[in-house]
Design an enzyme around this catalytic site. Sequence first.
Site, PDB file in Angstrom:
ATOM      1  N   GLU A  64       0.807  -1.231   0.000  1.00 41.71           N
ATOM      2  CA  GLU A  64       0.000   0.000   0.000  1.00 41.71           C
ATOM      3  C   GLU A  64       0.838   1.278   0.000  1.00 41.71           C
ATOM      4  O   GLU A  64       1.875   1.360   0.668  1.00 41.71           O
ATOM      5  CB  GLU A  64      -0.909  -0.005   1.228  1.00 41.71           C
ATOM      6  N   LYS A  66       0.278   4.940   1.145  1.00 43.59           N
ATOM      7  CA  LYS A  66      -0.654   5.659   2.027  1.00 43.59           C
ATOM      8  C   LYS A  66       0.127   6.676   2.836  1.00 43.59           C
ATOM      9  O   LYS A  66       0.993   6.310   3.615  1.00 43.59           O
ATOM     10  CB  LYS A  66      -1.327   4.602   2.921  1.00 43.59           C
ATOM     11  N   LYS A 126      -7.692   2.424  -3.765  1.00 45.05           N
ATOM     12  CA  LYS A 126      -8.152   2.255  -2.394  1.00 45.05           C
ATOM     13  C   LYS A 126      -8.959   3.486  -2.023  1.00 45.05           C
ATOM     14  O   LYS A 126      -8.424   4.559  -1.798  1.00 45.05           O
ATOM     15  CB  LYS A 126      -6.936   2.104  -1.474  1.00 45.05           C
ATOM     16  N   GLU A 175     -14.298  -6.285   1.009  1.00 47.30           N
ATOM     17  CA  GLU A 175     -13.720  -6.243   2.356  1.00 47.30           C
ATOM     18  C   GLU A 175     -14.769  -6.446   3.444  1.00 47.30           C
ATOM     19  O   GLU A 175     -15.810  -5.811   3.436  1.00 47.30           O
ATOM     20  CB  GLU A 175     -13.035  -4.882   2.563  1.00 47.30           C
ATOM     21  N   ASN A 196     -10.513  -7.457   7.021  1.00 46.76           N
ATOM     22  CA  ASN A 196      -9.819  -6.327   7.652  1.00 46.76           C
ATOM     23  C   ASN A 196      -9.680  -6.582   9.149  1.00 46.76           C
ATOM     24  O   ASN A 196     -10.673  -6.715   9.862  1.00 46.76           O
ATOM     25  CB  ASN A 196     -10.579  -5.023   7.392  1.00 46.76           C
ATOM     26  N   GLU A 226      -5.879  -8.179   5.867  1.00 43.61           N
ATOM     27  CA  GLU A 226      -5.637  -6.738   5.727  1.00 43.61           C
ATOM     28  C   GLU A 226      -5.425  -6.070   7.081  1.00 43.61           C
ATOM     29  O   GLU A 226      -6.204  -6.308   8.001  1.00 43.61           O
ATOM     30  CB  GLU A 226      -6.866  -6.042   5.113  1.00 43.61           C
ATOM     31  N   SER A 227      -4.422  -5.229   7.165  1.00 46.06           N
ATOM     32  CA  SER A 227      -4.138  -4.360   8.317  1.00 46.06           C
ATOM     33  C   SER A 227      -3.424  -5.095   9.451  1.00 46.06           C
ATOM     34  O   SER A 227      -3.732  -6.249   9.762  1.00 46.06           O
ATOM     35  CB  SER A 227      -5.401  -3.730   8.917  1.00 46.06           C
TER      36      SER A 227
HETATM   37  O1  LIG Z   1      -1.519   0.106   7.407  1.00 47.44           O
HETATM   38  P1  LIG Z   1      -1.929  -1.314   7.684  1.00 47.44           P
HETATM   39  O2  LIG Z   1      -2.318  -1.557   9.121  1.00 47.44           O
HETATM   40  O3  LIG Z   1      -0.908  -2.301   7.193  1.00 47.44           O
HETATM   41  O4  LIG Z   1      -3.285  -1.571   6.834  1.00 47.44           O
HETATM   42  C1  LIG Z   1      -3.313  -1.548   5.415  1.00 47.44           C
HETATM   43  C2  LIG Z   1      -4.758  -1.625   4.917  1.00 47.44           C
HETATM   44  O5  LIG Z   1      -5.294  -2.843   5.315  1.00 47.44           O
HETATM   45  C3  LIG Z   1      -5.601  -0.469   5.472  1.00 47.44           C
HETATM   46  O6  LIG Z   1      -5.041   0.721   4.997  1.00 47.44           O
HETATM   47  C4  LIG Z   1      -7.052  -0.554   5.025  1.00 47.44           C
HETATM   48  C5  LIG Z   1      -7.821  -1.669   4.998  1.00 47.44           C
HETATM   49  N1  LIG Z   1      -9.065  -1.392   4.535  1.00 47.44           N
HETATM   50  C6  LIG Z   1      -9.134  -0.083   4.262  1.00 47.44           C
HETATM   51  C7  LIG Z   1     -10.190   0.665   3.739  1.00 47.44           C
HETATM   52  C8  LIG Z   1      -9.970   1.985   3.524  1.00 47.44           C
HETATM   53  C9  LIG Z   1      -8.753   2.591   3.838  1.00 47.44           C
HETATM   54  C10 LIG Z   1      -7.699   1.859   4.348  1.00 47.44           C
HETATM   55  C11 LIG Z   1      -7.879   0.505   4.574  1.00 47.44           C
END
Ligand SMILES: O=P(O)(O)OC[C@@H](O)[C@@H](O)c1c[nH]c2ccccc12
Length: 267
Positions: A64, A66, A126, A175, A196, A226-227
């Site tokens: 990503e 960001k 995104k 998601e 997520n 994710e995340s």
């Molecule tokens: O920064 P992280 O914790 O690695 O997460 C990335 C991504 O999963 C996260 O930015 C995200 C997951 N779903 C989203 C929906 C919108 C915006 C952002 C996201």
Amino acid sequence: MSDILEKIVATKKVEVAADSQKISLANQREQAEENNRDETLKPRGFIHSINQKIASGKAGVIAEIKKASPSKGILREHFHPAEIAQSYANNGAACLSVLTDRNYFQGANAYLQSARAACSIPVLRKDFTIDSYQIYEARALGADAILLIVACLERNQMQELEACAHELGLDVLVEVHSAPELEQALDLKTPLLGINNRNLKTFEVTLQTTLSLLSMVPAGKTIVTESGIMNRADVQLMRNHHINAFLVGEALMRATDPGVALGELFN
Ligand SMILES: O=P(O)(O)OC[C@@H](O)[C@@H](O)c1c[nH]c2ccccc12
């Protein structure tokens, strides 16, 4: 505090209304169709790229781009999407994810365009998709895939948006964060299912979210965790459960060279 997702969606409705005054839906559609006839801008096959990595025994990483997030603030000051995209691609990313939301993530449509132009791997736009206008816009920008977040969509609406994306040749990442959302996501045709780990109501992150939903996912879906993937132990935990696709942002964004960090996390 009221739910951040509700706030984001409220802002997004206003933005989409304003954007569609500036560039009409007809114009976006025309540009999207033109892109589909252009060798460098036609869809690159987002899901295919992930599945190819996995088939060769590697992790399918969606890396990503960001700059900031509502939960963490600024993640990276030295922010050059083209440079980051190249670094990710050179270090084995299957795909990119580029935040285009302006208000909450300090993203921009131009970031997606310059990231995609700087490499040859597919790119996810995104953003918080709530209207088909954004899907034409995504393809007009050169995106290869869009995100549909179950928590901000009605059942019918989600199916319509998916059909719109598929008509344009875009892949879809759907998601979810809970069992009821997962059940709704299974209405869709897309095989790419993001779980997520971040609760968008509390910002709490736990990898248990992915593990607890695993048993509900039918064969034939590619799960993307994710995340909150921060270190090699997190990656190993997921791979032990046969989860081979990852969406990673913060851990890479905070590193001096995001691509090198990606290599250290996965290779
Ligand atoms: O920064 P992280 O914790 O690695 O997460 C990335 C991504 O999963 C996260 O930015 C995200 C997951 N779903 C989203 C929906 C919108 C915006 C952002 C996201």
